[in-house]
Design an enzyme around this catalytic site. Structure first.
Site, PDB file in Angstrom:
ATOM      1  N   SER A   8       0.848  -1.203   0.000  1.00  0.00           N
ATOM      2  CA  SER A   8       0.000   0.000   0.000  1.00  0.00           C
ATOM      3  C   SER A   8       0.880   1.248   0.000  1.00  0.00           C
ATOM      4  O   SER A   8       2.104   1.161   0.106  1.00  0.00           O
ATOM      5  CB  SER A   8      -0.936   0.011   1.221  1.00  0.00           C
ATOM      6  OG  SER A   8      -0.194   0.003   2.423  1.00  0.00           O
ATOM      7  N   SER A 135      11.326   9.909   8.135  1.00  0.00           N
ATOM      8  CA  SER A 135      10.116  10.727   8.342  1.00  0.00           C
ATOM      9  C   SER A 135      10.569  12.085   8.848  1.00  0.00           C
ATOM     10  O   SER A 135      11.607  12.199   9.518  1.00  0.00           O
ATOM     11  CB  SER A 135       9.210  10.079   9.391  1.00  0.00           C
ATOM     12  OG  SER A 135       8.221  11.001   9.828  1.00  0.00           O
ATOM     13  N   TYR A 148       8.269   6.143  17.466  1.00  0.00           N
ATOM     14  CA  TYR A 148       8.310   6.241  15.998  1.00  0.00           C
ATOM     15  C   TYR A 148       9.417   7.208  15.548  1.00  0.00           C
ATOM     16  O   TYR A 148      10.252   6.861  14.701  1.00  0.00           O
ATOM     17  CB  TYR A 148       6.945   6.727  15.487  1.00  0.00           C
ATOM     18  CG  TYR A 148       6.888   6.968  14.003  1.00  0.00           C
ATOM     19  CD1 TYR A 148       6.831   5.902  13.110  1.00  0.00           C
ATOM     20  CD2 TYR A 148       6.888   8.263  13.485  1.00  0.00           C
ATOM     21  CE1 TYR A 148       6.769   6.122  11.740  1.00  0.00           C
ATOM     22  CE2 TYR A 148       6.827   8.486  12.115  1.00  0.00           C
ATOM     23  CZ  TYR A 148       6.775   7.411  11.243  1.00  0.00           C
ATOM     24  OH  TYR A 148       6.719   7.634   9.891  1.00  0.00           O
ATOM     25  N   THR A 183      -1.923   8.424   2.910  1.00  0.00           N
ATOM     26  CA  THR A 183      -1.872   6.949   2.860  1.00  0.00           C
ATOM     27  C   THR A 183      -2.691   6.366   4.013  1.00  0.00           C
ATOM     28  O   THR A 183      -3.199   7.100   4.855  1.00  0.00           O
ATOM     29  CB  THR A 183      -0.428   6.416   2.991  1.00  0.00           C
ATOM     30  OG1 THR A 183       0.007   6.654   4.338  1.00  0.00           O
ATOM     31  CG2 THR A 183       0.526   7.066   2.018  1.00  0.00           C
TER      32      THR A 183
HETATM   33  N1  LIG Z   1       2.338   8.758   4.995  1.00  0.00           N
HETATM   34  C1  LIG Z   1       3.102   9.654   5.573  1.00  0.00           C
HETATM   35  O1  LIG Z   1       2.709  10.827   5.767  1.00  0.00           O
HETATM   36  C2  LIG Z   1       4.472   9.301   6.047  1.00  0.00           C
HETATM   37  C3  LIG Z   1       5.234  10.299   6.659  1.00  0.00           C
HETATM   38  C4  LIG Z   1       6.513   9.986   7.086  1.00  0.00           C
HETATM   39  C5  LIG Z   1       7.049   8.731   6.878  1.00  0.00           C
HETATM   40  N2  LIG Z   1       6.280   7.768   6.294  1.00  0.00           N
HETATM   41  C6  LIG Z   1       6.875   6.448   6.140  1.00  0.00           C
HETATM   42  O2  LIG Z   1       6.620   5.958   4.841  1.00  0.00           O
HETATM   43  C7  LIG Z   1       6.643   4.532   4.862  1.00  0.00           C
HETATM   44  C8  LIG Z   1       5.437   4.010   4.108  1.00  0.00           C
HETATM   45  O3  LIG Z   1       4.256   4.359   4.817  1.00  0.00           O
HETATM   46  P1  LIG Z   1       2.884   4.725   4.098  1.00  0.00           P
HETATM   47  O4  LIG Z   1       2.555   6.104   4.476  1.00  0.00           O
HETATM   48  O5  LIG Z   1       2.932   4.359   2.682  1.00  0.00           O
HETATM   49  O6  LIG Z   1       1.865   3.803   4.942  1.00  0.00           O
HETATM   50  P2  LIG Z   1       1.196   2.393   4.617  1.00  0.00           P
HETATM   51  O7  LIG Z   1       0.315   2.497   3.435  1.00  0.00           O
HETATM   52  O8  LIG Z   1       0.630   1.935   5.911  1.00  0.00           O
HETATM   53  O9  LIG Z   1       2.441   1.475   4.215  1.00  0.00           O
HETATM   54  C9  LIG Z   1       3.251   0.819   5.156  1.00  0.00           C
HETATM   55  C10 LIG Z   1       3.820  -0.409   4.483  1.00  0.00           C
HETATM   56  O10 LIG Z   1       4.679  -1.081   5.428  1.00  0.00           O
HETATM   57  C11 LIG Z   1       4.293  -2.450   5.494  1.00  0.00           C
HETATM   58  N3  LIG Z   1       4.520  -2.997   6.831  1.00  0.00           N
HETATM   59  C12 LIG Z   1       4.025  -2.529   7.998  1.00  0.00           C
HETATM   60  N4  LIG Z   1       4.392  -3.330   9.011  1.00  0.00           N
HETATM   61  C13 LIG Z   1       5.131  -4.333   8.462  1.00  0.00           C
HETATM   62  C14 LIG Z   1       5.764  -5.482   8.986  1.00  0.00           C
HETATM   63  N5  LIG Z   1       5.692  -5.790  10.294  1.00  0.00           N
HETATM   64  N6  LIG Z   1       6.432  -6.296   8.151  1.00  0.00           N
HETATM   65  C15 LIG Z   1       6.478  -6.028   6.817  1.00  0.00           C
HETATM   66  N7  LIG Z   1       5.898  -4.951   6.258  1.00  0.00           N
HETATM   67  C16 LIG Z   1       5.213  -4.114   7.064  1.00  0.00           C
HETATM   68  C17 LIG Z   1       2.791  -2.440   5.166  1.00  0.00           C
HETATM   69  O11 LIG Z   1       2.392  -3.694   4.626  1.00  0.00           O
HETATM   70  P3  LIG Z   1       1.555  -4.801   5.402  1.00  0.00           P
HETATM   71  O12 LIG Z   1       0.630  -4.100   6.348  1.00  0.00           O
HETATM   72  O13 LIG Z   1       0.851  -5.520   4.292  1.00  0.00           O
HETATM   73  O14 LIG Z   1       2.590  -5.627   6.076  1.00  0.00           O
HETATM   74  C18 LIG Z   1       2.731  -1.388   4.073  1.00  0.00           C
HETATM   75  O15 LIG Z   1       3.020  -1.956   2.827  1.00  0.00           O
HETATM   76  C19 LIG Z   1       6.662   4.125   6.342  1.00  0.00           C
HETATM   77  O16 LIG Z   1       7.968   3.765   6.716  1.00  0.00           O
HETATM   78  C20 LIG Z   1       6.264   5.390   7.063  1.00  0.00           C
HETATM   79  O17 LIG Z   1       6.767   5.480   8.370  1.00  0.00           O
HETATM   80  C21 LIG Z   1       5.013   8.019   5.861  1.00  0.00           C
END
Ligand SMILES: NC(=O)c1ccc[n+]([C@@H]2O[C@H](COP(=O)([O-])OP(=O)(O)OC[C@H]3O[C@@H](n4cnc5c(N)ncnc54)[C@H](OP(=O)(O)O)[C@@H]3O)[C@@H](O)[C@H]2O)c1
Length: 257
Positions: A8, A135, A148, A183
């Protein structure tokens, strides 16, 4: 090329963008097999050969196993995107040790273990890119995100030190500091609501900015870029920044009460 957390959000966006750009072989992983298969299908429709692995980074040893499978299955990994991660929005007084351990394991230890397992074959070829998704929480001391933010700061600092150690080789490291990207991260249960209401950018925007940074051989990229100004502001006046953040949080809480 290997993208973690590709079921995702930003990870799925990376996989599809690489496929659209003509990547011939892409490895993707996550826990949710159905959602991972959807990403795989979209990448295949763009012409890529896709390898899928179900991985839970909460389990020690899974990163190393993934590295072995990726090397066996794809013959090598030229680009590694350490993107998988979980949020944990929770006040420090409600944060226990088990939570800190889990967040650290998934957000910091797993990507570093994966990196260390894949680095030798990159160095052997004297070529490789490592993209570590941190992040803005790592640099902005985000309220209610101790575990986090600290896990992401550790990932970012490890990446910077690695950049220095690898200087002059063909292996380059890019640290990504997303701000708020639209997301599923913000609807995951067992997390407090966000303190600040910040306008979110799209996954496509975030990924495009990262790919542009990759083209420029940049060492870091904030998405959106103006979050870098906040980080610089904090570095110039840590006391003022922390006091101002605390005041803002109190005002928000009072407005909601
Ligand atoms: N969205 C934002 O505003 C934001 C801001 C700062 C940083 N980030 C970082 O961006 C990255 C992606 O996040 P996103 O926003 O795209 O959110 P997301 O849609 O929730 O994606 C997170 C991804 O990590 C995987 N994941 C979570 N726990 C896991 C585990 N135990 N083992 C393997 N895979 C795991 C999830 O897959 P499954 O659940 O299928 O395992 C999913 O594919 C993250 O590292 C997040 O901290 C996002």
């Amino acid at each position: 090329m290997l993208v973690t957390g590709a079921s995702s959000g930003i990870g799925a966006g990376f996989a599809e963008a690489f496929a659209r750009a003509g990547a011939s072989t892409i490895g993707i992983c996550a826990r949710r097999a159905d959602r991972l298969a959807e990403t795989a299908e979209r990448c295949r429709a763009l012409g890529a050969t896709v390898h899928e692995w179900i991985v839970d980074f909460a389990e020690p040893g899974q990163a190393e196993e993934l590295a072995r499978n990726a090397l066996d299955g794809m013959g090598g990994v030229d680009i590694l995107v350490n993107n998988a991660g979980i949020p944990k929005r929770r006040h420090v007084t409600a944060t226990d040790s088990a939570t800190v351990d889990r967040v650290t394991q998934i957000n910091y230890l797993a990507p570093i273990h994966l990196t260390l397992a894949l680095l030798p074959q990159m160095l052997e070829r004297d070529a490789g890119r490592i993209i570590n998704v941190a992040s803005v929480a790592a640099t902005l001391s985000s309220p209610g995100e101790t575990a986090y933010a600290a896990s992401k700061a550790a990932l970012a600092v490890f990446s910077e030190c690695m950049t220095v150690d690898l200087w002059g080789t063909g292996v380059k490291v890019l640290v990504v500091y997303p701000g708020i990207v639209d997301t599923e991260l913000f609807s995951i249960p067992d997390n407090d609501p966000l303190v600040a209401e910040v306008e979110a950018i799209t996954v496509d925007d975030c990924v495009a900015q990262v790919l542009d940074a990759l083209d420029r051989d940049a060492l870091e990229v904030y998405t959106p870029a103006h979050f870098k100004d906040f980080a610089v502001g904090k570095a110039n006046n840590v006391e003022g920044f922390l006091a101002g953040t605390a005041q803002y949080v109190q005002q928000q809480q009072a407005a909601k009460a």
